[in-house]
Scaffold this active site. Structure first.
Site, PDB file in Angstrom:
ATOM      1  N   SER A 108      -6.223   4.135   5.911  1.00  0.00           N
ATOM      2  CA  SER A 108      -4.830   3.812   5.626  1.00  0.00           C
ATOM      3  C   SER A 108      -4.302   2.787   6.628  1.00  0.00           C
ATOM      4  O   SER A 108      -4.807   1.669   6.693  1.00  0.00           O
ATOM      5  CB  SER A 108      -4.001   5.100   5.611  1.00  0.00           C
ATOM      6  OG  SER A 108      -2.745   4.905   5.003  1.00  0.00           O
TER       7      SER A 108
ATOM      8  N   ASP B  53      -4.033   6.839  -5.919  1.00  0.00           N
ATOM      9  CA  ASP B  53      -3.472   6.440  -4.632  1.00  0.00           C
ATOM     10  C   ASP B  53      -2.565   5.235  -4.809  1.00  0.00           C
ATOM     11  O   ASP B  53      -2.990   4.222  -5.381  1.00  0.00           O
ATOM     12  CB  ASP B  53      -4.615   6.098  -3.666  1.00  0.00           C
ATOM     13  CG  ASP B  53      -4.149   5.692  -2.278  1.00  0.00           C
ATOM     14  OD1 ASP B  53      -2.925   5.680  -2.014  1.00  0.00           O
ATOM     15  OD2 ASP B  53      -5.018   5.391  -1.442  1.00  0.00           O
TER      16      ASP B  53
ATOM     17  N   HIS C  74      -5.124   9.732  -1.914  1.00  0.00           N
ATOM     18  CA  HIS C  74      -4.966   9.215  -0.562  1.00  0.00           C
ATOM     19  C   HIS C  74      -5.075  10.376   0.433  1.00  0.00           C
ATOM     20  O   HIS C  74      -4.558  11.465   0.196  1.00  0.00           O
ATOM     21  CB  HIS C  74      -3.595   8.555  -0.422  1.00  0.00           C
ATOM     22  CG  HIS C  74      -3.428   7.749   0.829  1.00  0.00           C
ATOM     23  ND1 HIS C  74      -3.773   6.420   0.892  1.00  0.00           N
ATOM     24  CD2 HIS C  74      -2.953   8.075   2.050  1.00  0.00           C
ATOM     25  CE1 HIS C  74      -3.513   5.962   2.105  1.00  0.00           C
ATOM     26  NE2 HIS C  74      -3.015   6.956   2.829  1.00  0.00           N
TER      27      HIS C  74
END
Length: 354
Positions: free
Chosen positions: A197, A292, A322
């Site tokens: 991320s 996601d 995610h």
């Protein structure tokens, strides 16, 4: 007494979650509900069950009224990984920088005593939450199963330290690894960077900056559902805007803390996808999750790397969400995906040896 309860409650919650995930599949499906299908994808039962439990607990967002509350919630969530992976030697480190020492943690498989590749890892959390503990399980797993050393970096967080403070810390940590390669059990040409991320975003930026400076290029880049463009909302941001662990509100909240000035979000150190020339960057593995909000921008970055001639493994896990690398301990599907990521990391690093 309240302090004791506060300590016990997370352990009880973790035990309850593990107990639910250990139930027979038909029972888990009954709890999770009918399969969720969206964008020609079906959500994995493990992921859907987790989201159902999250909804029942009333914690459907990563953001919170204050960063402190969001960080505390992430620390509570970390308790799910209640049993550390064995066979890994862990040592805390301090990385000196002009802004003060950075905390870091070095992981080594117990049986690994000789020189090995090193992965400098930057944790996710939207530049606002997360720390060494939140990603301890991921780093142990990568070290043990990829048979590499891992250096996890505790960079400064926003809003106390806004862009580019976190990136500056990641660059300093990578430079430290290169300068101290022998002492860390590696060599300067066998150091990879990676992260998930926000951490994936900064790993990509480190590679770009190294390629345009006198800093040694990383040997490989492992980008797990990276944020790559802070200027545009792609279809996946809307399609999965709520109900899939990270929400559209979360992504806005994180960015408003990290870089509140919208006019400056096109800085390629932040929006790495906007960098004009991506040629000459290290080989990459770009991982995305089907459900996601960040999926499309991650895959767009992988495509641009490939167009620039960079060797790329682009892998979408169409049934996952995610944050799945932090969920290994509770669902077999999450661990299966992590094993595949480990395989890509090992392959990428082995190719660099030739």
């Amino acid at each position: 007494m309240p302090n004791v309860l506060d300590q016990v409650r997370p352990m009880l919650e973790a035990a309850a979650v593990h107990g639910i995930f250990a139930l027979p599949r038909p029972v888990r499906r009954l709890i999770a509900g009918s399969p969720i299908r969206l964008d020609d994808q079906e959500l994995a039962l493990d992921a859907q069950l987790l989201l159902k439990l999250q909804k029942l607990s009333g914690q459907e967002k990563l953001s919170a009224p204050t960063p402190e509350l969001a960080r505390a919630a992430m620390r509570r969530g970390t308790r799910i990984n209640s049993a550390p992976i064995d066979g890994v030697v862990v040592a805390d480190r301090q990385i000196p920088t002009e802004h003060g020492d950075l905390g870091a943690r070095l992981y080594r498989p117990r049986e690994l005593t000789g020189i090995s590749p090193l992965l400098v890892f930057f944790h996710g959390g939207g530049w606002v939450i997360g720390d060494l503990d939140s990603h301890d399980d991921v780093c142990r797993f990568l070290a043990k199963h990829a048979d590499v050393r891992v250096l996890s970096v505790d960079y400064r967080l926003a809003p106390e330290h806004r862009f580019p403070a976190a990136l500056d810390d990641c660059l300093d940590a990578y430079r430290y690894a290169v300068d101290n390669a022998a002492e860390l059990g590696t060599s300067s040409d066998a150091i990879a960077v990676g992260g998930d991320s926000a951490g994936g975003n900064m790993a990509a930026a480190v590679c770009q900056i190294a390629a345009r400076s006198d800093l040694t290029d990383p040997a490989f880049q492992l980008l797990i559902y990276p944020a790559t463009d802070a200027t545009t909302s792609r279809p996946s941001r809307k399609l999965f805007r709520r109900g899939f662990l990270i929400t559209e509100e979360d992504t806005t909240w994180f960015m408003d803390h990290y870089q509140p000035d919208e006019s400056l979000r096109d800085d390629p150190r932040l929006s790495v996808l906007l960098t004009e020339d991506l040629s000459g960057l290290p080989p990459a593995c770009v991982v995305t999750a089907g459900f996601d909000p960040l999926r499309d921008e991650g895959e767009a970055y992988a495509a641009r790397l490939a167009e620039a001639g960079v060797p790329v493994i682009s892998r979408r896990f169409p049934d996952l969400i995610h944050g799945f690398v932090n969920l290994r301990a509770i669902g077999t599907r999450f661990q299966e995906a992590l094993f595949e990521i480990v395989g890509s990391l090992r392959a990428g690093l082995s190719l660099q040896k030739r």
